[in-house]
Design an enzyme around this catalytic site. Structure first.
Site, PDB file in Angstrom:
ATOM      1  NE  ARG A 166      44.518  51.348  66.754  1.00 43.15           N
ATOM      2  CZ  ARG A 166      44.101  51.752  67.946  1.00 43.15           C
ATOM      3  NH1 ARG A 166      44.816  51.467  69.029  1.00 43.15           N
ATOM      4  NH2 ARG A 166      42.985  52.429  68.058  1.00 43.15           N
ATOM      5  CD  GLU A 192      32.728  40.437  32.960  1.00 37.67           C
ATOM      6  OE1 GLU A 192      32.961  39.225  32.741  1.00 37.67           O
ATOM      7  OE2 GLU A 192      33.615  41.310  32.978  1.00 37.67           O
ATOM      8  N   GLY A 193      26.986  39.393  35.072  1.00 30.37           N
ATOM      9  CA  GLY A 193      26.096  38.402  35.674  1.00 30.37           C
ATOM     10  C   GLY A 193      26.116  38.514  37.182  1.00 30.37           C
ATOM     11  N   GLY A 222      38.779  49.973  61.995  1.00 31.72           N
ATOM     12  CA  GLY A 222      38.072  51.047  62.665  1.00 31.72           C
ATOM     13  C   GLY A 222      37.926  52.281  61.791  1.00 31.72           C
ATOM     14  CG  PHE A 225      30.898  43.278  26.322  1.00 29.78           C
ATOM     15  CD1 PHE A 225      31.268  42.417  25.300  1.00 29.78           C
ATOM     16  CD2 PHE A 225      29.934  42.862  27.231  1.00 29.78           C
ATOM     17  CE1 PHE A 225      30.687  41.172  25.183  1.00 29.78           C
ATOM     18  CE2 PHE A 225      29.349  41.613  27.115  1.00 29.78           C
ATOM     19  CZ  PHE A 225      29.720  40.759  26.094  1.00 29.78           C
TER      20      PHE A 225
END
Length: 386
Positions: free
Chosen positions: A274, A370-371, A346, A115
């Site tokens: 974690r 696309e804008g 992290g 395009f």
């Protein structure tokens, strides 16, 4: 779908797409060369029937397709979307001969579409295009009175100028090109053409961009085009462009939502496992509240994207406003979510090959193409005051 909650069949299809993206498409994407068209990946999208869905799906189904692929393989999602963006004008405005020549090849993943709207001086301001379509035998852009109509009826035009930041350039097999034919000022004087990549006078070069797919510059040195290359009517190119963008803008939002959901799920898994400060990260109120905010914004963006797609499918007159809102909120939200996901992970999230390192690079561009977000705000304001 009721209240924008997906039905069981839709949820199952999305789950299948996410698994397909991870298991079948991700390995092909990993073998691709950054900045080059991944033709094996495109061929797989064609074999799986996913490229066909781009052209036969409604806007909501297209959003679900793009969101689900983005969750598991952003490269596959982008390859699919660029085929749709480049070839949709052919489907919507092309001649029977153009459709027969190109669309089966695009659907099969054998022909690469692009395009070609943006220019060095006309990115977000699409009405400011400068690429000239000079009538054969004419003296220039303004030409003689009635020259555009004469060209349409007879000898055609010569394209001269540049296009820039064109996805899939210079490797595409054909381009949907927007040029100034001069039927009127600004947007009223733009015409759309289908230009095969082997047309004399057309050349291109790649640009070194923060992107896994090719982006390039195209140079038009008197490229010949004729009535058989028109997409729609002379002077009707701006409508061709805007109709294409209105269809795809909500699904750009869906692409962003898919990335946000992938980042959110990775963050939930990481903060739940974690260990830190005598517990897990998720036990910390500051972490829990941040994850809650990420989830809430992602869900809000998802709902707005689905609402915009539903409006498009229903033929609602407020599609431009809804599409702009959906793209704006979803792309800005994805940036927020991915950034905070990196922060909560992290240093490991910055390691090459980590999901979030990949998403952090991918998530920035949709706020521009696309804008840009600023353009979406302008569209929304104009529609509100209309």
């Amino acid at each position: 779908m009721t209240g924008f909650a997906l039905g069981a069949e839709q949820e199952e299809w999305c789950g299948q797409l996410r698994a397909l993206a991870a298991d079948r498409l991700r390995p092909l994407a990993d073998k691709g060369e950054p900045g080059r068209v991944n033709r094996p990946l495109l061929a797989a999208l064609g074999e799986l029937g996913l490229l066909e869905r781009v052209f036969t799906s409604g806007a909501l189904e297209l959003c679900l397709l793009r969101e689900s692929l983005a969750y598991g393989c952003t490269e596959a999602e982008t390859a699919l979307a660029l085929q749709g963006l480049g070839a949709h004008p052919v489907l919507a405005s092309g001649t029977p001969e153009q459709r027969a020549r190109w669309l089966p090849q695009v659907r099969a993943g054998r022909a690469v579409a692009a395009f070609a709207l943006s220019e060095p001086g006309a990115g977000s301001d699409a009405a400011a295009l400068a690429l000239e379509a000079v009538p054969e035998g004419g003296a220039g852009r303004s030409g003689a009175e009635g020259a555009p109509a004469a060209a349409a009826a007879g000898g055609g035009w010569r394209l001269s100028g540049e296009k820039c930041w064109i996805s899939n350039a210079p490797e595409a097999d054909f381009y949907t090109v927007f040029a100034r034919t001069g039927e009127g000022p600004a947007a009223k004087g733009v015409t759309a053409f289908l230009v095969p990549a082997d047309r004399p006078g057309l050349s291109g070069e790649p640009l070194d961009m923060l992107s896994p797919h090719p982006i390039g510059r195209l140079t038009f040195d008197g490229v010949p085009v004729g009535p058989q290359d028109l997409l729609g009517q002379p002077g009707g190119g701006f409508r061709v462009a805007m109709d294409t963008l209105n269809r795809f803008r909500p699904s750009v939002g869906a692409f962003a939502v898919g990335m946000a959901r992938a980042a959110l799920d990775a963050t939930l898994a990481h903060t739940a496992a974690r260990r830190a400060f005598g517990g897990v990260l998720g036990d910390l109120q500051a972490v829990g509240h941040r994850v809650a905010e990420m989830a809430t914004r992602t869900e809000a963006a998802r709902l707005l994207v689905y609402a915009a797609a539903g409006a498009y499918d229903a033929g609602s007159p407020d599609v431009p406003r809804r599409s702009a809102m959906a793209k704006l909120l979803a792309t800005e939200t994805a940036q927020y979510v991915v950034d905070h996901a990196v922060q909560l992970h992290g240093a490991i999230a910055l390691q090459r090959g980590h999901l979030l390192e990949h998403l952090y690079r991918e998530v920035r561009a949709p706020r521009i193409y696309e804008g840009a977000s600023e353009v979406q705000r302008t569209i929304i304001a104009k529609e509100l005051y209309r």
